[in-house]
Scaffold this motif. Sequence first.
Motif, short mmCIF file in Angstrom:
data_model
loop_
_atom_site.label_atom_id
_atom_site.label_comp_id
_atom_site.label_asym_id
_atom_site.label_seq_id
_atom_site.Cartn_x
_atom_site.Cartn_y
_atom_site.Cartn_z
N ALA A 46 31.27 47.51 40.85
CA ALA A 46 31.04 46.48 41.86
C ALA A 46 32.18 46.41 42.86
O ALA A 46 31.97 46.11 44.05
CB ALA A 46 30.85 45.12 41.18
N ALA A 47 33.42 46.69 42.39
CA ALA A 47 34.58 46.63 43.28
C ALA A 47 34.76 47.90 44.10
O ALA A 47 35.32 47.85 45.20
CB ALA A 47 35.84 46.37 42.45
N ALA A 48 34.28 49.03 43.59
CA ALA A 48 34.60 50.32 44.20
C ALA A 48 33.52 50.84 45.14
O ALA A 48 33.81 51.63 46.04
CB ALA A 48 34.87 51.36 43.12
N SER A 103 37.70 62.44 52.12
CA SER A 103 38.04 61.03 51.82
C SER A 103 37.09 60.45 50.78
O SER A 103 36.92 59.22 50.70
CB SER A 103 38.01 60.17 53.09
OG SER A 103 38.92 60.66 54.05
N GLY A 104 36.46 61.30 49.96
CA GLY A 104 35.59 60.80 48.90
C GLY A 104 36.38 60.19 47.76
O GLY A 104 37.59 60.37 47.64
N ARG A 105 35.66 59.46 46.91
CA ARG A 105 36.29 58.73 45.82
C ARG A 105 35.71 59.19 44.48
O ARG A 105 34.50 59.42 44.38
CB ARG A 105 36.05 57.22 45.97
CG ARG A 105 36.78 56.59 47.14
CD ARG A 105 36.09 55.31 47.59
NE ARG A 105 34.94 55.59 48.43
CZ ARG A 105 33.95 54.71 48.64
NH1 ARG A 105 33.95 53.54 48.03
NH2 ARG A 105 32.95 55.03 49.42
N LEU A 106 36.59 59.34 43.51
CA LEU A 106 36.20 59.77 42.17
C LEU A 106 36.53 58.67 41.17
O LEU A 106 37.68 58.20 41.11
CB LEU A 106 36.92 61.06 41.78
CG LEU A 106 36.71 61.56 40.34
CD1 LEU A 106 35.24 61.93 40.11
CD2 LEU A 106 37.61 62.75 40.04
N LEU A 107 35.54 58.26 40.38
CA LEU A 107 35.74 57.29 39.30
C LEU A 107 35.54 58.05 37.99
O LEU A 107 34.42 58.38 37.62
CB LEU A 107 34.74 56.14 39.40
CG LEU A 107 34.62 55.44 40.76
CD1 LEU A 107 33.62 54.30 40.68
CD2 LEU A 107 35.97 54.95 41.25
N LEU A 108 36.64 58.33 37.31
CA LEU A 108 36.62 59.22 36.15
C LEU A 108 37.04 58.48 34.88
O LEU A 108 38.04 57.74 34.90
CB LEU A 108 37.56 60.41 36.39
CG LEU A 108 37.72 61.42 35.25
CD1 LEU A 108 36.40 62.14 34.98
CD2 LEU A 108 38.82 62.41 35.57
N ILE A 116 45.53 59.85 43.11
CA ILE A 116 45.20 58.76 42.19
C ILE A 116 45.63 57.43 42.80
O ILE A 116 46.78 57.25 43.19
CB ILE A 116 45.90 58.97 40.83
CG1 ILE A 116 45.40 60.26 40.18
CG2 ILE A 116 45.65 57.78 39.91
CD1 ILE A 116 46.09 60.60 38.89
N SER A 117 44.68 56.51 42.90
CA SER A 117 44.98 55.19 43.44
C SER A 117 45.25 54.17 42.34
O SER A 117 45.99 53.21 42.57
CB SER A 117 43.83 54.70 44.32
OG SER A 117 42.62 54.66 43.58
N ARG A 118 44.69 54.36 41.17
CA ARG A 118 44.89 53.37 40.09
C ARG A 118 44.38 53.96 38.78
O ARG A 118 43.42 54.72 38.77
CB ARG A 118 44.13 52.08 40.41
CG ARG A 118 44.20 50.98 39.37
CD ARG A 118 45.40 50.13 39.42
NE ARG A 118 45.78 49.60 40.69
CZ ARG A 118 45.94 48.30 40.91
NH1 ARG A 118 45.65 47.43 39.97
NH2 ARG A 118 46.39 47.86 42.05
N THR A 119 45.03 53.60 37.68
CA THR A 119 44.54 53.94 36.35
C THR A 119 44.42 52.66 35.55
O THR A 119 45.17 51.70 35.76
CB THR A 119 45.47 54.92 35.61
OG1 THR A 119 46.76 54.32 35.44
CG2 THR A 119 45.61 56.23 36.37
N TYR A 120 43.48 52.65 34.60
CA TYR A 120 43.24 51.48 33.77
C TYR A 120 43.19 51.89 32.31
O TYR A 120 42.64 52.95 31.98
CB TYR A 120 41.90 50.81 34.13
CG TYR A 120 41.83 50.26 35.53
CD1 TYR A 120 42.46 49.07 35.85
CD2 TYR A 120 41.12 50.93 36.51
CE1 TYR A 120 42.38 48.55 37.13
CE2 TYR A 120 41.04 50.43 37.80
CZ TYR A 120 41.68 49.24 38.10
OH TYR A 120 41.61 48.74 39.37
N ASP A 145 40.62 56.87 48.33
CA ASP A 145 40.95 55.64 49.04
C ASP A 145 40.10 54.49 48.50
O ASP A 145 38.99 54.23 48.98
CB ASP A 145 40.73 55.82 50.54
CG ASP A 145 41.21 54.61 51.34
OD1 ASP A 145 41.95 53.79 50.76
OD2 ASP A 145 40.83 54.50 52.52
N LEU A 146 40.62 53.82 47.48
CA LEU A 146 39.89 52.72 46.85
C LEU A 146 40.65 51.42 47.04
O LEU A 146 41.88 51.41 47.14
CB LEU A 146 39.72 52.99 45.35
CG LEU A 146 38.62 54.00 45.01
CD1 LEU A 146 38.86 54.59 43.64
CD2 LEU A 146 37.26 53.34 45.06
#
Length: 467
Positions: free
Chosen positions: A31-33, A135-140, A192-196, A262-263
């Motif tokens: 929802a955020a990304a 400029s694509g985004r990857l959620l891994l 990498i913009s963020r890790t959780y 870019d997230l």
Amino acid sequence: MVGGEMLSWSDLHPVDARPAAGGAAARALLAAALLPGDSVLVAGPHELGLITGIAAGVASVDVLVRSAPDAEEIAELLENTKGQVICGSLDRVTSDDVYDVVVALDGLDRLVGPDTAKLTWSGTLARLQARLAPSGRLLLGAANPFGVERFLQPPVSAALPRNEDWARDLDDTAPAGHKSLVSTLEAAGLEISRTYAVFPSLVEADVALSSVDHLGAVTAARTVAQRNSGPTLMDPYRLVVDAAAAGLAVELAPAWYVLGGDLPDVLPATAVPAGAGVLLEEHLLAALKVDDQAVVRRTITEYVNWLVTQDQPAAAMAAPDNVILDGTSYRLFGDSDPVDAHGEKLVVAHLARFARRSLEGGSRQPWPVGGDVRELTARLGSMAGITVTGELLPSPELVRPLGSAEQLATVARIAEELAEANARAILFEGQLSGIRRSRPYRVGHAVLNPARVIVRRARRILRKVVR
């Protein structure tokens, strides 16, 4: 169908395999990304609710799954959605389509079937990166091969492999550990913009934290404890909290989410309460660990005084494991199952819950080991000036530490205390034997013994006279 399909296999409804990725944290992250104008590729098995949620909020969505039955089910759900369902292995996809976002929260292991034996982890990542637009985004997502579950349950899967654990070539490019994962992705050119850190697992992502402070650790520990309710090697709750205290919560997390591209710099919505403070239960356990009974007595008194000033709905949920202590102020941690009681009975019920949880966790206590919940509850109640009578106490129950390690520690402490008690008994017996052999004792015994004989005879005569 592009090839490498698994015709009689399902990742959405597995019989002997892990389920598809999902959870509250996964939904919050998406929802955020994701943006309304995005074109999205969902790669790998994800919960149907995640897929339909993505489709409802973006311009178009393609889904890649290896299972033919899963592909048919997803296609029916997305019948009125712009996009397509691709069935087969990632290495068989030959189109040149690129996407604004690639979602692979399940990881890279289930993007191919048993017919693809040579595709490495790095090779799989490269193929996904090739699907990203500029400029694509990857959620891994990535599972941790040495997470907290290794400390909780024996590795029975090594002896009894699941159906999905078919033999594959050794892949020495797969990262093992958080630092290795990040460095491998950076070496592959991913920004990498963020890790959780994800808890309790990659397929049940209920909590995702970018950093794990004390209250975050408590939130994560609750989810891990709920998932591991049976016998464990260690107490799940205490393991996560102690790992966070040692700065190892991220490294020992069951899984991670890595966001590339870019997230927005936002956290997924989690249940971690805002503000500073420490869980009241942890504060009390820390005091018990160092035998600081003065802190325990003062804290219990302050807690009870605060508890009786709360309205009934808040007081019913304000057990020590659901209250944050910030200096001298108290506030609720979050929602919990309320206690159906009032007045002193409610207070005693919360104290009994703390007593039970401390015994289940095998925590150190300044009193002799082996006490039960009722005994410890009465002791805590007396610290707050409450006379805990029998009707206020919980029913008698045998409470054992949850983890095998804590059980062994408790047994060792019992053995130590028994040995000390036995040594004291031997010492007292030796001292008593020495007293009996002393001259004053023998003289006193010689003087008093005739008097005892006379008294006994006088009593017998008196009883006969009375009769």
